[in-house]
Motif scaffolding. Structure first.
Motif, PDB file in Angstrom:
ATOM      1  N   ALA A  71       0.840  -1.195   0.000  1.00  0.00           N
ATOM      2  CA  ALA A  71       0.000   0.000   0.000  1.00  0.00           C
ATOM      3  C   ALA A  71       0.880   1.251   0.000  1.00  0.00           C
ATOM      4  CB  ALA A  71      -0.902   0.012   1.230  1.00  0.00           C
ATOM      5  N   PRO A  72       0.469   2.312  -0.661  1.00  0.00           N
ATOM      6  CA  PRO A  72       1.226   3.564  -0.584  1.00  0.00           C
ATOM      7  C   PRO A  72       1.249   4.075   0.848  1.00  0.00           C
ATOM      8  CG  PRO A  72      -0.426   3.654  -2.333  1.00  0.00           C
ATOM      9  CD  PRO A  72      -0.730   2.443  -1.515  1.00  0.00           C
ATOM     10  N   THR A  73       2.385   4.582   1.282  1.00  0.00           N
ATOM     11  CA  THR A  73       2.466   5.165   2.617  1.00  0.00           C
ATOM     12  C   THR A  73       1.800   6.544   2.622  1.00  0.00           C
ATOM     13  OG1 THR A  73       4.571   6.276   2.190  1.00  0.00           O
ATOM     14  CG2 THR A  73       4.658   3.983   2.982  1.00  0.00           C
ATOM     15  N   ALA A  74       1.538   7.047   3.825  1.00  0.00           N
ATOM     16  CA  ALA A  74       0.955   8.384   3.933  1.00  0.00           C
ATOM     17  C   ALA A  74       1.878   9.422   3.293  1.00  0.00           C
ATOM     18  CB  ALA A  74       0.700   8.725   5.404  1.00  0.00           C
ATOM     19  N   GLU A  75       3.176   9.230   3.448  1.00  0.00           N
ATOM     20  CA  GLU A  75       4.142  10.162   2.867  1.00  0.00           C
ATOM     21  C   GLU A  75       4.105  10.105   1.336  1.00  0.00           C
ATOM     22  OE1 GLU A  75       4.759   7.971   5.231  1.00  0.00           O
ATOM     23  OE2 GLU A  75       5.144   9.255   6.979  1.00  0.00           O
ATOM     24  N   GLU A  76       3.965   8.903   0.784  1.00  0.00           N
ATOM     25  CA  GLU A  76       3.900   8.758  -0.677  1.00  0.00           C
ATOM     26  C   GLU A  76       2.629   9.392  -1.239  1.00  0.00           C
ATOM     27  OE1 GLU A  76       6.422   4.611  -1.378  1.00  0.00           O
ATOM     28  OE2 GLU A  76       4.297   4.509  -0.795  1.00  0.00           O
ATOM     29  N   ILE A  77       1.540   9.251  -0.522  1.00  0.00           N
ATOM     30  CA  ILE A  77       0.278   9.850  -0.970  1.00  0.00           C
ATOM     31  C   ILE A  77       0.374  11.371  -0.926  1.00  0.00           C
ATOM     32  CG2 ILE A  77      -2.158  10.133  -0.393  1.00  0.00           C
ATOM     33  CD1 ILE A  77      -2.090   7.209   0.627  1.00  0.00           C
ATOM     34  N   ASP A  78       0.935  11.879   0.160  1.00  0.00           N
ATOM     35  CA  ASP A  78       1.090  13.335   0.280  1.00  0.00           C
ATOM     36  C   ASP A  78       1.987  13.886  -0.816  1.00  0.00           C
ATOM     37  OD1 ASP A  78       1.002  15.951   1.826  1.00  0.00           O
ATOM     38  OD2 ASP A  78       3.156  15.509   1.886  1.00  0.00           O
TER      39      ASP A  78
END
Length: 284
Positions: free
Chosen positions: A227-234
């Motif tokens: 899953a994409p991390t929160a940092e990657e999504i941001d």
């Protein structure tokens, strides 16, 4: 909307209780297995049990795949008749073992003309023919069969999977070149969480869409790793916003966090957000 393939759990078709429990498991997809997970004496009963499971259980939005026995076995043809008969419309794909070339897919395609096909990539010849296999018009996905491949090439186990990398890479490139889903092979040590996480992260770094699993205890790690991390999504959101702002200013590139952002980075960012959205939809 894109579909998530983080965790794809093999489910023995000879185990009705396990198939019932699978309704509540956080797997993105389930492979109902008539092949390796079923003893020869239980093959016929397993067909009846998987039909009952798919007729009575509710698996929600999960992708449902049936792995059949090879057509060179005494069970393969009868397995396919299930797909064209009682299971028509109840499964999303048929997974074919030991695919060596497009002829193996043609044999199945002729019997079930509509259901999408998936290919087990688990032989040296399959590795060498991966680019051809990926071109088959009915093929939707490829699944690495690393246990069988290790047996075929006589390799030893290594945590870094060095003996597997050539085959993994060939299949990965073939799948990506022809826009097919591709899933990494299983991790056998069900109590080794650190080893599983390492292998999941390695597969994700390489570009696999998800990992096949042999035990429900492995689901959480696979779901987290792919899953994409929160940092990657941001970062993805800021890259898209920065690039769109740059375009309004007549520029072809943007700078986000001190790094150049071009159109290719925006495409990757959009895929990241699509993946996150698909995962959120599954959770909902």
């Amino acid at each position: 909307m894109a579909r998530a393939y983080r965790s794809v759990l093999y489910m023995p078709a000879a185990n009705p209780r396990a198939m019932e429990k699978a309704q509540q498991l956080p797997a993105d997809a389930i492979i109902f297995d008539l092949e390796d997970a079923v003893a020869p004496a239980a093959k016929i009963a397993a067909r009846e049990q998987v039909v009952t499971a798919l007729e009575t259980n509710d698996y929600g939005s999960r992708l449902l795949i049936l792995r059949i026995n090879g057509l060179d076995t005494e069970w393969g043809s009868e397995d396919l008749r299930l797909c064209a008969g009682p299971l028509a419309g109840k499964i999303h794909a048929v997974l074919i073992p030991k695919v060596n070339g497009t002829a193996d897919l043609d044999r199945v395609a002729d019997i079930i003309p509509e259901t999408p096909l998936w290919a087990m990539m688990e032989t040296p010849l399959g590795m060498l023919n991966a680019s051809e296999i990926a071109t088959h018009p009915r093929l939707e996905g490829m699944v690495m069969g690393t246990n069988d491949l290790a047996k075929e090439i006589g390799s030893r186990f290594r945590a870094d999977r060095l003996p597997m990398l050539a085959g993994l890479g060939l299949c990965l490139l073939a799948a990506k070149a022809h826009d097919r889903i591709i899933l990494d092979g299983v991790f056998n040590a069900i109590q080794d969480e650190d080893g599983l996480r390492f292998e999941c992260e390695q597969g994700r770094d390489m570009g696999f869409d998800g990992k096949t699993l042999i035990h429900p205890a492995q689901l959480a790690i696979a779901n987290d790793s792919f899953a994409p991390t929160a940092e990657e999504i941001d970062l993805a959101r800021r890259q898209i916003e920065g690039f769109e702002q740059a375009l309004t200013e007549g520029k072809a590139v943007a700078v986000v966090d001190g790094k150049i952002v071009e159109n290719l980075h925006v495409e990757t960012a959009r895929k990241t957000l699509d993946r996150a959205e698909a995962i959120a939809a599954m959770a909902g």
